[in-house]
Design a protein around this motif. Structure first.
Motif, PDB file in Angstrom:
ATOM      1  N   SER A  24      -7.092  -8.110  -1.673  1.00  0.00           N
ATOM      2  CA  SER A  24      -7.258  -7.165  -0.565  1.00  0.00           C
ATOM      3  C   SER A  24      -7.927  -5.882  -1.038  1.00  0.00           C
ATOM      4  CB  SER A  24      -5.903  -6.843   0.033  1.00  0.00           C
ATOM      5  OG  SER A  24      -5.980  -5.693   0.813  1.00  0.00           O
ATOM      6  N   THR A  25      -8.942  -5.424  -0.306  1.00  0.00           N
ATOM      7  CA  THR A  25      -9.667  -4.212  -0.706  1.00  0.00           C
ATOM      8  C   THR A  25      -8.793  -2.984  -0.548  1.00  0.00           C
ATOM      9  OG1 THR A  25     -10.515  -4.139   1.522  1.00  0.00           O
ATOM     10  CG2 THR A  25     -11.962  -5.124  -0.167  1.00  0.00           C
ATOM     11  N   GLU A  26      -7.939  -3.004   0.536  1.00  0.00           N
ATOM     12  CA  GLU A  26      -7.090  -1.824   0.750  1.00  0.00           C
ATOM     13  C   GLU A  26      -6.129  -1.659  -0.403  1.00  0.00           C
ATOM     14  OE1 GLU A  26      -5.416  -1.544   4.962  1.00  0.00           O
ATOM     15  OE2 GLU A  26      -6.401  -3.517   4.976  1.00  0.00           O
ATOM     16  N   VAL A  27      -5.611  -2.747  -0.860  1.00  0.00           N
ATOM     17  CA  VAL A  27      -4.659  -2.665  -1.964  1.00  0.00           C
ATOM     18  C   VAL A  27      -5.381  -2.144  -3.206  1.00  0.00           C
ATOM     19  CG1 VAL A  27      -3.102  -3.974  -3.456  1.00  0.00           C
ATOM     20  CG2 VAL A  27      -3.207  -4.499  -1.013  1.00  0.00           C
ATOM     21  N   CYS A  28      -6.552  -2.648  -3.406  1.00  0.00           N
ATOM     22  CA  CYS A  28      -7.295  -2.233  -4.617  1.00  0.00           C
ATOM     23  C   CYS A  28      -7.514  -0.724  -4.641  1.00  0.00           C
ATOM     24  CB  CYS A  28      -8.660  -2.924  -4.662  1.00  0.00           C
ATOM     25  SG  CYS A  28      -8.450  -4.674  -5.070  1.00  0.00           S
ATOM     26  N   SER A  29      -7.964  -0.149  -3.495  1.00  0.00           N
ATOM     27  CA  SER A  29      -8.230   1.290  -3.498  1.00  0.00           C
ATOM     28  C   SER A  29      -6.949   2.075  -3.755  1.00  0.00           C
ATOM     29  CB  SER A  29      -8.905   1.719  -2.187  1.00  0.00           C
ATOM     30  OG  SER A  29      -8.011   1.418  -1.114  1.00  0.00           O
TER      31      SER A  29
ATOM     32  N   ILE B 143       0.842  -1.195   0.000  1.00  0.00           N
ATOM     33  CA  ILE B 143       0.000   0.000   0.000  1.00  0.00           C
ATOM     34  C   ILE B 143       0.875   1.242   0.000  1.00  0.00           C
ATOM     35  CG2 ILE B 143      -1.657   1.349   1.384  1.00  0.00           C
ATOM     36  CD1 ILE B 143      -2.748  -1.418   2.326  1.00  0.00           C
ATOM     37  N   PHE B 144       1.934   1.180   0.872  1.00  0.00           N
ATOM     38  CA  PHE B 144       2.846   2.314   0.961  1.00  0.00           C
ATOM     39  C   PHE B 144       3.501   2.607  -0.385  1.00  0.00           C
ATOM     40  CE2 PHE B 144       6.544   4.681   2.172  1.00  0.00           C
ATOM     41  CZ  PHE B 144       6.120   5.415   3.272  1.00  0.00           C
ATOM     42  N   VAL B 145       3.876   1.549  -1.063  1.00  0.00           N
ATOM     43  CA  VAL B 145       4.527   1.728  -2.367  1.00  0.00           C
ATOM     44  C   VAL B 145       3.553   2.369  -3.367  1.00  0.00           C
ATOM     45  CG1 VAL B 145       5.419   0.491  -4.366  1.00  0.00           C
ATOM     46  CG2 VAL B 145       6.246  -0.062  -2.076  1.00  0.00           C
ATOM     47  N   LEU B 146       2.346   1.893  -3.376  1.00  0.00           N
ATOM     48  CA  LEU B 146       1.381   2.431  -4.338  1.00  0.00           C
ATOM     49  C   LEU B 146       1.141   3.921  -4.071  1.00  0.00           C
ATOM     50  CD1 LEU B 146      -1.077  -0.590  -4.430  1.00  0.00           C
ATOM     51  CD2 LEU B 146       0.399   0.170  -6.291  1.00  0.00           C
TER      52      LEU B 146
ATOM     53  N   TYR C  85       3.839   0.791 -15.356  1.00  0.00           N
ATOM     54  CA  TYR C  85       2.420   0.620 -15.665  1.00  0.00           C
ATOM     55  C   TYR C  85       2.011  -0.847 -15.796  1.00  0.00           C
ATOM     56  CZ  TYR C  85      -2.147   1.360 -17.843  1.00  0.00           C
ATOM     57  OH  TYR C  85      -3.477   1.331 -18.106  1.00  0.00           O
ATOM     58  N   PRO C  86       2.652  -1.640 -16.657  1.00  0.00           N
ATOM     59  CA  PRO C  86       2.237  -3.051 -16.809  1.00  0.00           C
ATOM     60  C   PRO C  86       2.239  -3.774 -15.469  1.00  0.00           C
ATOM     61  CG  PRO C  86       4.053  -2.517 -18.288  1.00  0.00           C
ATOM     62  CD  PRO C  86       3.801  -1.296 -17.481  1.00  0.00           C
ATOM     63  N   THR C  87       3.185  -3.457 -14.633  1.00  0.00           N
ATOM     64  CA  THR C  87       3.246  -4.152 -13.343  1.00  0.00           C
ATOM     65  C   THR C  87       2.026  -3.786 -12.505  1.00  0.00           C
ATOM     66  OG1 THR C  87       5.602  -3.684 -13.504  1.00  0.00           O
ATOM     67  CG2 THR C  87       4.831  -4.674 -11.476  1.00  0.00           C
ATOM     68  N   LEU C  88       1.687  -2.511 -12.544  1.00  0.00           N
ATOM     69  CA  LEU C  88       0.522  -2.084 -11.777  1.00  0.00           C
ATOM     70  C   LEU C  88      -0.712  -2.815 -12.251  1.00  0.00           C
ATOM     71  CD1 LEU C  88       1.147   1.765 -11.533  1.00  0.00           C
ATOM     72  CD2 LEU C  88       1.229   0.123  -9.662  1.00  0.00           C
ATOM     73  N   VAL C  89      -0.841  -2.948 -13.596  1.00  0.00           N
ATOM     74  CA  VAL C  89      -2.034  -3.608 -14.159  1.00  0.00           C
ATOM     75  C   VAL C  89      -2.120  -5.023 -13.626  1.00  0.00           C
ATOM     76  CG1 VAL C  89      -3.136  -4.403 -16.261  1.00  0.00           C
ATOM     77  CG2 VAL C  89      -2.033  -2.163 -16.208  1.00  0.00           C
ATOM     78  N   GLU C  90      -0.973  -5.696 -13.518  1.00  0.00           N
ATOM     79  CA  GLU C  90      -1.023  -7.087 -13.061  1.00  0.00           C
ATOM     80  C   GLU C  90      -1.563  -7.206 -11.658  1.00  0.00           C
ATOM     81  OE1 GLU C  90       2.118  -9.951 -13.623  1.00  0.00           O
ATOM     82  OE2 GLU C  90       2.976  -8.717 -15.232  1.00  0.00           O
ATOM     83  N   CYS C  91      -1.442  -6.126 -10.877  1.00  0.00           N
ATOM     84  CA  CYS C  91      -1.866  -6.177  -9.479  1.00  0.00           C
ATOM     85  C   CYS C  91      -3.401  -6.201  -9.331  1.00  0.00           C
ATOM     86  CB  CYS C  91      -1.358  -4.960  -8.719  1.00  0.00           C
ATOM     87  SG  CYS C  91       0.390  -5.052  -8.402  1.00  0.00           S
ATOM     88  N   ILE C  92      -4.101  -5.972 -10.421  1.00  0.00           N
ATOM     89  CA  ILE C  92      -5.554  -5.812 -10.321  1.00  0.00           C
ATOM     90  C   ILE C  92      -6.200  -7.036  -9.694  1.00  0.00           C
ATOM     91  CG2 ILE C  92      -7.677  -5.541 -11.713  1.00  0.00           C
ATOM     92  CD1 ILE C  92      -5.932  -3.870 -13.655  1.00  0.00           C
TER      93      ILE C  92
ATOM     94  N   LYS D 238      -6.097   1.978  -7.438  1.00  0.00           N
ATOM     95  CA  LYS D 238      -6.856   2.918  -8.283  1.00  0.00           C
ATOM     96  C   LYS D 238      -6.153   4.264  -8.295  1.00  0.00           C
ATOM     97  CE  LYS D 238     -11.518   1.156  -7.445  1.00  0.00           C
ATOM     98  NZ  LYS D 238     -12.581   1.264  -6.412  1.00  0.00           N
ATOM     99  N   GLU D 239      -5.837   4.734  -7.092  1.00  0.00           N
ATOM    100  CA  GLU D 239      -5.214   6.057  -6.994  1.00  0.00           C
ATOM    101  C   GLU D 239      -3.927   6.110  -7.799  1.00  0.00           C
ATOM    102  OE1 GLU D 239      -4.657   7.727  -3.039  1.00  0.00           O
ATOM    103  OE2 GLU D 239      -6.490   6.738  -2.362  1.00  0.00           O
ATOM    104  N   ALA D 240      -3.232   4.999  -7.827  1.00  0.00           N
ATOM    105  CA  ALA D 240      -1.937   4.982  -8.528  1.00  0.00           C
ATOM    106  C   ALA D 240      -2.153   4.937 -10.040  1.00  0.00           C
ATOM    107  CB  ALA D 240      -1.127   3.788  -8.073  1.00  0.00           C
ATOM    108  N   LEU D 241      -3.199   4.253 -10.497  1.00  0.00           N
ATOM    109  CA  LEU D 241      -3.375   4.088 -11.939  1.00  0.00           C
ATOM    110  C   LEU D 241      -3.925   5.358 -12.599  1.00  0.00           C
ATOM    111  CD1 LEU D 241      -4.677   0.444 -12.114  1.00  0.00           C
ATOM    112  CD2 LEU D 241      -2.610   1.319 -13.204  1.00  0.00           C
ATOM    113  N   VAL D 242      -4.738   6.118 -11.837  1.00  0.00           N
ATOM    114  CA  VAL D 242      -5.416   7.273 -12.439  1.00  0.00           C
ATOM    115  C   VAL D 242      -4.416   8.223 -13.112  1.00  0.00           C
ATOM    116  CG1 VAL D 242      -6.777   9.356 -11.925  1.00  0.00           C
ATOM    117  CG2 VAL D 242      -7.442   7.130 -10.948  1.00  0.00           C
TER     118      VAL D 242
END
Length: 1713
Positions: free
Chosen positions: A1683-1688, A1639-1642, A1672-1679, A1691-1695
């Motif tokens: 974990s809900t916290e990670v997901c939120s 989460i911290f990294v994102l 970017y591709p790495t972030l996409v793979e995280c989808i 989102k903030e990171a991808l926008v």
């Protein structure tokens, strides 16, 4: 013949002739008319001659043909009566020499006819003889005819005729040669050139010879031809001839007319070419013959010529050798070899007998033997003929014993059993006269059962042969038994006699010649000198040549002779024969001795020695003796073989004595026979007459005599003579009456033998002494280990020899007494008693002997004689020492006043009595000494007073009897009084003596050597006294030490005023300091064992109940005494010049005392240190050191062992006094004022302080219960002395000194405390307090630091060293100092009253030190030295330890203090570092700083479980403070800071900005508190420096880029790992830790992109964008994550990525897009 010329005789002749003719005419009247007529005309003829001529005989001779004619015709009638008448008439004419040559020829022809008719044979022979002997008219053919006629008559049938003819032939042959001799005699004066003879042997080549010589030549040549069975050349008409007769004739010619052959080459030629080959040829059958083979091959015509021919050949050979040796060297070699061969055992007996006889003929001609030796033995490749002859005789004799002579029918039957090899019993045979009876009537040899009688054959020296003379025998004769042996025996004796008398004669001549020539040369006139020298050298050459011959002769024959003689000696049963053999051996031994041929001499002597001792005895003794050295061999005498009578021992000898063998373990008894006694007498005779040439053989001789004396039971009596005594052990010696009467004689001869040693020359005497010594050594060896009766022969004889040679005692005194001293040390009491007896007798005899010059004028000799008395002192046996002291007493009584230079020796003997020698000896000697001190002090030379002092002192050191020791200290006090009273006279005499010695020493070019040399002699005497008392001050007994110490300090006090000023120097150095040295040494090595109460009811106080404690008292007293002298006599000592050196030594003693392991001593030492420091400068009080009161408190001190290297090497101060002085006045030369002198003394004191400190605090190498560790009060006191001392030396105090101080401070602080002392030093372990020692240490550093502050510039360089020291103390907080290998316990665990060591609590000390450091750094950060020496780096390095330990620190306060200190120091130091950035002085600091940050911020230590949240946050805030420091003090100045460092900081911030530090997590770690605040701070700092807007330098831009790239890479890594883990974990949720991290990294990624957008585009690097987009591709793979916290957060990171979406750019054209 003169009678025939007288007128009466002539008249008578004429008458007779006429009457003969008348008678003839009468006889022939009837039958033979022609004869009658002739006779009648003959008468007329005679008458006319008589009438007419005046010379009637001459006329008759002229007409002799006619005169003789009627008689010849008469003979022709063959009528006996007429013939006889005619022959008689002819003989008468011949005898008057009136026959002419022609007439003679006619007569011979007529005789020939008669012979052929066998008429009147004897008359014929008679006529021929008369004809040839009366005149010399018959020559050549007629002569030969006459000789042939005689030969022919020899071979008639009639015996009488034969024999007469033989005699005639012999006579005729002689006549022929005699004529030749006479002819030579006539022509002697006419010298003629000899014509060279051609080599061919043509018999007519004798033209050169005169007529008679020619006849002789032809005759001799034909004799050779005839013997060789060849036709004669000259003796025409020979019909037959025998070889025997021919050989006899040859022999007689050779024997009777040697000069003919020697003078005429022609004849010599015949000898060589004819005779020798002939002899050799004739010998051949004999050579080939072996006993038992048939002799049919013999070439002689007679049936059995064997013996006759052989015997005659040997006779010829004898003559040839005897007469013509010089001509026929080679041939003689062959003959002699043949002779030797004929002795072989396989030759017939008779042949051996005649051969031995022939050899005997040679043996009686020593000159001939000498020639053999020169011609053969001494030539290189020749046969050793002489040696062979002797050896052959030897083997011949041996063979006779081994093989009984087969020629005798009586003995042949035993030949078999004799060689059967078993023990041979004497054959019971009538031929051998009853050996069983034990008495042989006949003289004979007997060996291993072979019995050979001795026949008397010749007078000595002549070789009268028996069998060589048997010319009439044809059969070989039977040789009586023993004949050959007897001849051979005589050969040997004659050989020895001949050789020895010849050589000794020549030797004698040479010696006398030498004497005469040397006498002549010694006083020659000028002119004749050359000539004399010439003759001497010739003579020398001649002597060398002849000596070589003599030696060769002896060398060639001795082996053979010895072998034969020893065998015969063993076998002899006849006293006379034995005597002869012994005499031969003796003469040979003496001859070898004179010629210096040691081996052979020893061999002969050994033989005689062996003969003297019983059979198997001899072997052991002599074999060991001859084995080169007389080493420690014990004699193994096999008892059984001695007791059994072995085959070779002489069973037929009369036993005259039975005794004990001299051996280590005597087994049984041994027997001596009369022959042994006979040999012994020979041995005595040899030693007596030929002692001078015995040399090393004395050992053999004496060893044998010693054994004989022992067996016979002779024992020494006074003076060393041997008298018959009783044997002490074992079966008593049995002596027959025969030998009893001999014993006194023998003992007498023995004594005479040694008495005669006074006539030996010095070298021989030395040989004798050496031999006696070796013998005695051997006796000593045998006497070891048992107390049996030893053999005292050698000791007794040494005494005897010494006493008779007293007039030249000097040359033998040393070896003699040297050996007797060894005897005195022998464990066997009887032996050493005799050694001492002999030695003291010799010394007393020597002192009373009337020497020339007398002893009073010959001091050297007196000392030499007394010396052994002194040497006896090295012997420990009390009985010997008693003898020695008795001897001293006798000498003192008889010669006490005249001892003079002998005093030192005599005193030495008293002084040599040692402690362990028993009370009685010590008392005796001490009484002697008291006698000397009371009576003899004034009479002895003053130079000996010193020895008296020494001896008295030595008795003081004896610990047998305390009273004697104390009395002797009293004696020393008395002696010192004597010195004091007679001071002047003693001083004068000593100075006189000194001057004399000085002069001698200068002449010799050596330095005068005496104790305390430079001081005047009288002062030296005092010094010796002091030195002696000084020795007693270190006696093992406390009472003696105390008494001596008091006496010493009293005498120095009382009589010290007598000493010269300069002598005080010696008193200080050689006496006082020497004493201190020894006391120190003894104290340090004293025993620590408790001493039980001294005898009985004496109690010892506990403070003195070990030797160590008693010594401690002595040490304290001595140190105090010396210090006192330094105080009271200071006015004397300071001007001595090396006061400072003495000061150093005294300090050294104080140092060792301070370092001793004894409380009392070390305390006293510190007191003495103070005491002498107060006297340093008595002038100015201000200089007195402030003595810290601590020193005066009595502190129990325990000090570690001082075995370290510090004491073994002298302490060196780095800069010398000179340099120091140079600093004060570099312009003018330094002036050594009092002040400078004092300064030196202070420095010496500093060095001592340093040494005490470094040694006492150095940890020992090993530890056990007894290890000493200095106590705290001692150390405190020591350290407290420093500040005061420093005030005096600060001007010269430099870096080195500071380092030394540092070492001591460090070590002192490290010393642990004994657990039983801990309660007094540490109030309780919970309180954080400093001990007094730690206080003192910090005070010392404080003093220094202050001094540096106000000091000159050059002192500032000391700052870094002080920092180092303090930092070292700081380290104690985490790592308490180790004291060597010592195990220390924490104080909480230590049990009181157990010998354990407790480590102090160092934390308060370390923290205090750290505070001092920070304080000092704040003052001195900018100092050049502080900058240069990298002090900042060292501080950081030191702080890094507690910082990295953090929670693991022993005390929590430590790391907190460390952080705060670090922050303070950096706040001051970093600006300085930046300032000096370009100089590179701080380069190495940066990595150290980076590591420190890293170790602290990311510590490996885990916080304790009981840490509260508040605490945790407080600790986190400290971490945050550090990051703030980085962001405010470091990164803004990045351009002054190395890139690597900045990189490290970035990496660190990066690491801090992301929580996870480990790649895997376990459940247990989930609850670890996360430092969120800290992470945030790191991240912000990182970001802040990533996009700093004000890029002022390219470097700063670089830092930003680096920071970004690190951050992005880190993000990429975390995302990847997360995806992997998510996929693997399936349904399980991931650990909390990891989720938080992702989460911290994102969040960080989104923040980063925002920041990038806000920044100026030109500030952002293309690469950075690329890296962002790559996320970017790495972030996409995280989808897919659950974990809900990670997901939120995702989102903030991808926008924000939407801003990167844009259509692709068109191709670039013309440089535009």
């Amino acid at each position: 013949m003169s009678g025939t010329n007288s007128p009466e005789a002539v008249k008578k002749l004429l008458e007779n002739m006429q009457s003969d003719l008348r008678a003839l005419s009468l006889e022939c009247k009837k039958k033979f008319p022609p004869v009658k007529e002739a006779a009648e005309s003959g008468i007329i003829k005679v008458k006319t001659i008589a009438a007419r001529s005046t010379e009637i005989l001459a006329a008759l001779k002229e007409n002799s043909s006619e005169v003789v004619q009627p008689f010849l015709m008469g003979c022709g009638t063959k009528e006996p009566k007429i013939t006889q008448l005619c022959l008689a008439a002819i003989q008468r004419l011949m005898s008057h020499e009136v026959v002419s040559e022609t007439a003679a020829g006619n007569i011979i022809n007529m005789l020939w006819q008669l012979m052929e008719n066998s008429l009147e044979e004897l008359k014929l022979l008679q006529t021929v003889l008369v004809l040839l002997t009366t005149n010399t008219v018959v020559h050549d053919e007629s002569l030969s005819k006459a000789i042939v006629l005689c030969f022919r008559l020899h071979f008639t049938k009639d015996n009488i005729t034969n024999n007469t003819a033989a005699a005639t032939v012999r006579q005729v042959v002689t006549v022929v040669f005699e004529r030749m001799v006479a002819e030579d005699e006539r022509h002697r004066d006419i010298v003629e050139q000899p014509v060279l003879i051609q080599g061919n042997s043509n018999r007519r080549s004798v033209s050169t010879l005169k007529p008679c010589a020619k006849d002789a030549y032809m005759l001799f040549q034909d004799l050779c031809q005839l013997v060789n069975a060849d036709a004669p050349y000259w003796l025409v008409g020979m019909t037959e001839m025998t070889r025997t007769f021919g050989l006899e004739l040859l022999e007689s010619v050779l024997n009777d007319f040697p000069q003919v052959f020697l003078q005429h080459q022609e004849f010599s030629f015949l000898l060589k070419e004819r005779v020798c080959p002939l002899v050799i040829k004739l010998f051949s059958p004999n050579i080939k013959f072996r006993q038992g083979s048939s002799s049919s091959s013999s070439p002689a015509p007679v049936e059995k010529p064997y013996f006759p021919i052989c015997m005659r050949l040997l006779r010829v050979v004898s003559v040839l050798i005897k007469q013509f040796y010089s001509l026929l060297v080679t041939e003689c070699e062959i003959f002699l070899s043949l002779l030797v061969k004929f002795l072989d055992a396989d030759k017939p007996q008779w042949l051996r007998a005649v051969a031995v006889e022939s050899i005997h003929r040679l043996c009686v001609q020593p000159q001939l033997l000498r020639s053999f030796c020169q011609s053969y033995d001494m030539k290189q490749h020749s046969t050793k003929v002489f040696r062979d002859i002797v050896n052959a005789l030897g083997s011949f004799i041996q063979s006779l014993f081994l093989v009984p002579p087969t020629g005798n029918p009586a003995t042949t039957n035993q030949a078999g059993n004799n060689n059967s090899g078993g023990p041979v019993s004497a054959p019971a045979n009538s031929g051998m006269l009853g050996i069983g009876g034990g008495v042989t009537l006949l003289p004979a040899f007997e060996y291993r059962g072979t019995w050979i009688p001795i026949l008397t054959i010749t007078v000595q020296g002549s070789a009268k042969a028996t069998y060589l003379e048997m010319l009439d025998k044809v059969e070989p004769p039977t040789i009586p038994e023993g004949y050959a042996m007897s001849v051979a025996f005589h050969c040997l004796l004659d050989l020895v006699r001949g050789i020895t008398s010849m050589i000794e004669g020549e030797l004698g001549e040479v010696e006398t010649e030498c004497q005469t020539t040397t006498e002549a040369v010694s006083s020659p006139t000028q002119s004749s000198e050359q000539q004399e020298l010439q003759s001497t050298s010739d003579q020398m050459d001649k002597e060398i040549v002849s000596r070589a011959v003599w030696e060769e002769m002896v060398n060639a024959c001795w082996c053979g002779l010895l072998a034969a003689l020893s065998l015969l000696l063993d076998a002899s049963t006849d006293e006379a024969a034995t005597e002869n053999i012994l005499k031969a051996e003796l003469t040979m031994a003496a001859l070898c001795g004179r010629l210096g041929l040691v081996t052979s001499r020893d061999a002969f002597i050994t033989a005689i020695c062996k003969g003297s001792l019983p059979p198997h005895y001899a072997l052991t003794v002599l074999n060991t003796t001859t084995a080169a050295t007389l080493s420690n061999k014990s004699y193994s005498i096999q008892g059984q073989s001695v007791m059994m009578i072995s085959p070779s021992s002489e069973s037929h000898q009369q036993v005259v004595a039975v005794g004990q063998p001299l051996a280590v373990q005597p087994q049984g008894t041994v027997m001596l026979t009369s022959k042994n006694i006979q040999c012994m007498r020979t041995l005595l005779n040899l030693a007596h007459c030929h002692g001078a040439v015995l040399g090393t053989s004395w050992q053999l001789v004496l060893a044998t005599l010693q054994h004989l004396v022992w067996i016979l039971g002779l024992k020494p009596s006074s003076g060393g003579a041997l008298k018959p005594g009783r044997a002490v052990e074992g079966p008593s010696t049995v002596l027959t009456t025969a030998v009893m009467t001999d014993l006194p004689v023998i003992s007498n001869i023995l004594s005479r033998l040694f008495e005669s040693s006074q006539y030996l020359d010095d070298v021989s005497l030395h040989h004798l002494i050496n031999a006696l010594c070796s013998l005695s050594l051997e006796a000593m060896d045998m006497a070891y280990g048992n107390n049996k009766e030893p053999s005292l022969f050698a000791v007794a004889k040494l005494l005897e020899t010494g006493l008779v040679n007293m007039h030249r005692i000097e040359i033998l005194w040393r070896p003699l007494t040297g050996h007797l001293l060894e005897v005195c040390q022998h464990p066997n009491s009887r032996m050493r008693e005799w050694g001492a007896e002999a030695l003291t007798s010799l010394i007393k005899a020597g002192l009373t002997f009337n020497h020339d010059p007398p002893l009073s004028q010959n001091q050297r000799l007196q000392l030499l004689l007394l010396n052994p008395l002194k040497e006896m002192s090295s012997i420990n046996h009390p009985d010997i020492r008693l003898k020695q002291l008795e001897c001293v007493l006798q000498i003192l009584q008889s010669q006490g006043d005249s001892l003079g230079p002998g005093w030192p020796l005599v005193l030495g003997v008293m002084g040599a009595i040692r402690n362990d020698q028993g009370e009685s000896l010590i008392r005796t000697a001490f009484q002697c000494l008291q006698l000397v001190v009371t009576d003899f002090l004034p009479t002895m030379p003053c130079t000996c007073l010193q020895i008296v002092v020494d001896v008295a002192g030595s008795f003081g050191l004896h610990n047998q009897e305390l009273n004697i020791s104390l009395t002797s200290i009293g004696l020393l006090w008395n002696i010192s009084d004597y010195f004091f009273q007679r001071g002047e006279t003693i001083e004068k005499e000593l100075n006189k003596e000194e001057a004399a010695q000085q002069k001698q020493a200068e002449e010799k070019g050596v330095v005068l050597n005496r104790p305390f040399h430079p001081a005047p002699p009288f002062d030296c005497l005092w010094l010796c006294l002091y030195a002696k008392l000084g020795e007693l001050c270190v006696d093992p007994r406390p009472a003696v030490r105390k008494s001596a110490g008091q006496t010493l300090f009293s005498t120095i006090g009382a009589h010290g005023t007598l000493l010269q000023h300069s002598t005080w120097h010696t008193v200080i150095w050689k006496v006082l300091f020497h004493l201190l040295d020894r006391v120190r040494e003894s104290s340090t090595t004293a025993d620590k064992e408790k001493i039980e109460s001294g005898g009985g009811n004496i109690l010892i106080h506990h403070s003195r109940d070990t030797a160590e404690k008693q010594w401690a008292e002595t040490w304290v007293l001595t140190l105090a005494g010396v210090a006192r002298i330094f105080n009271t006599r200071r006015y004397l000592l300071q001007p001595l010049g090396d006061f400072s050196r003495a000061w150093d030594v005294l300090l050294d003693h104080i140092q060792s005392a301070a370092l001793s392991k004894n409380n009392e001593v070390s305390l006293a030492a510190l007191k003495s240190f103070q005491e002498i420091l107060q006297i340093v400068s008595p002038v100015r009080d201000s200089d007195k050191p402030e003595t810290p009161p601590a020193v005066n408190v009595p502190v129990p001190v325990l000090i570690g062992s001082i075995s370290g290297p510090g004491l073994s090497r002298p302490f060196v101060r780095t800069d010398s006094v000179g340099e120091r002085l140079g600093r004060y006045s570099s312009s003018e030369p330094p002036i050594v004022t009092d002040e400078l002198e004092d300064l030196n003394l202070w420095w010496a004191a500093w060095n001592t302080w340093y040494r005490i400190g470094s040694e006492s605090t150095k940890p020992p190498v090993t530890f056990d219960k007894l290890t000493f560790i200095p106590s705290q009060p001692f150390l405190t006191a020591l350290i407290q002395i420093f500040p005061a001392l420093y005030q005096h030396i600060k001007t010269g105090f430099n870096m080195d000194d500071l380092q030394k101080l540092g070492v001591i401070l460090h070590s002192a602080v490290s010393v642990p405390i004994s657990s039983d002392a801990s309660p007094f030093i540490l109030p309780s372990y919970t309180e954080a307090v400093l001990t007094s020692l730690q206080e003192a240490v910090l005070t010392a550093l404080d003093v220094l630091q202050k001094a540096i502050c106000v000091g000159p510039e050059n002192m500032q360089i000391m700052y870094p060293a002080i920092f180092d020291q303090l930092l070292a103390f700081v380290e104690f907080s985490c790592k308490p100092p180790q004291y060597g290998q010592l195990e220390t316990k924490h104080i909480a665990n230590a049990k009181y009253n157990q010998a354990e060591w407790v480590a102090l609590n160092y934390v308060p000390f370390a923290e205090r030190s750290l505070e001092v450091v920070v304080d000092l750094y704040q003052k001195t950060a900018c100092h050049k030295a502080v900058v240069n020496e990298k002090v900042l780096q060292n501080i950081i390095k030191t702080l890094r330890v507690p910082l990295s330990l953090k929670y693991s620190c022993p005390s929590e306060s430590t790391w907190k203090l460390a952080v705060s200190s670090l922050l303070k120091v950096l706040s001051i130091g970093l600006p300085v570092a930046r300032q000096h950035a370009s100089s590179g002085k701080f380069d190495s600091m940066w990595p150290e700083l980076a590591n420190t940050f890293e170790d602290f911020l990311f510590t490996k230590s885990i916080p304790p479980d009981n840490l509260s949240i508040q605490e945790f946050q407080r600790n986190e805030s400290i971490d945050v403070e550090v990051v703030q420091l980085i962001s405010t003090e470091i990164l803004p100045y990045a351009n002054f800071i190395p890139k690597e460092f900045v990189g490290q900081i970035m990496t660190m911030l990066n690491k801090g900005s992301i929580h996870s530090q480990s790649s895997s997590f376990t459940e247990a770690e989930i609850d670890i508190r996360l430092r969120e605040e800290f992470s945030k701070m790191c991240f912000e700092t990182l970001l802040q420096f990533s996009f700093s807007n004000k890029v002022t330098t390219p470097q700063e831009g670089y830092i930003s880029r680096m920071a970004l790239s690190v951050l992005l890479k880190r993000s990429q890594d975390v995302l990847h790992r997360y995806i992997e883990d998510e996929r693997l974990s399936g349904k399980c949720p991931l650990p909390r830790q990891q989720v938080t991290e992702i989460i911290f990294v994102l969040k960080a990624v989104s923040t980063l992109i925002d920041s990038l957008k806000k920044t100026q585009p030109e500030n952002v690097d293309g690469n950075t964008w690329a890296q962002v987009i790559a996320l970017y591709p790495t972030l996409v793979e995280c989808i897919t994550c659950s974990s809900t916290e990670v997901c939120s957060a995702l989102k903030e990171a991808l926008v924000p990525f939407k801003d990167f979406m844009q259509p692709p750019a068109s191709k670039v054209q013309n440089g535009e897009s």
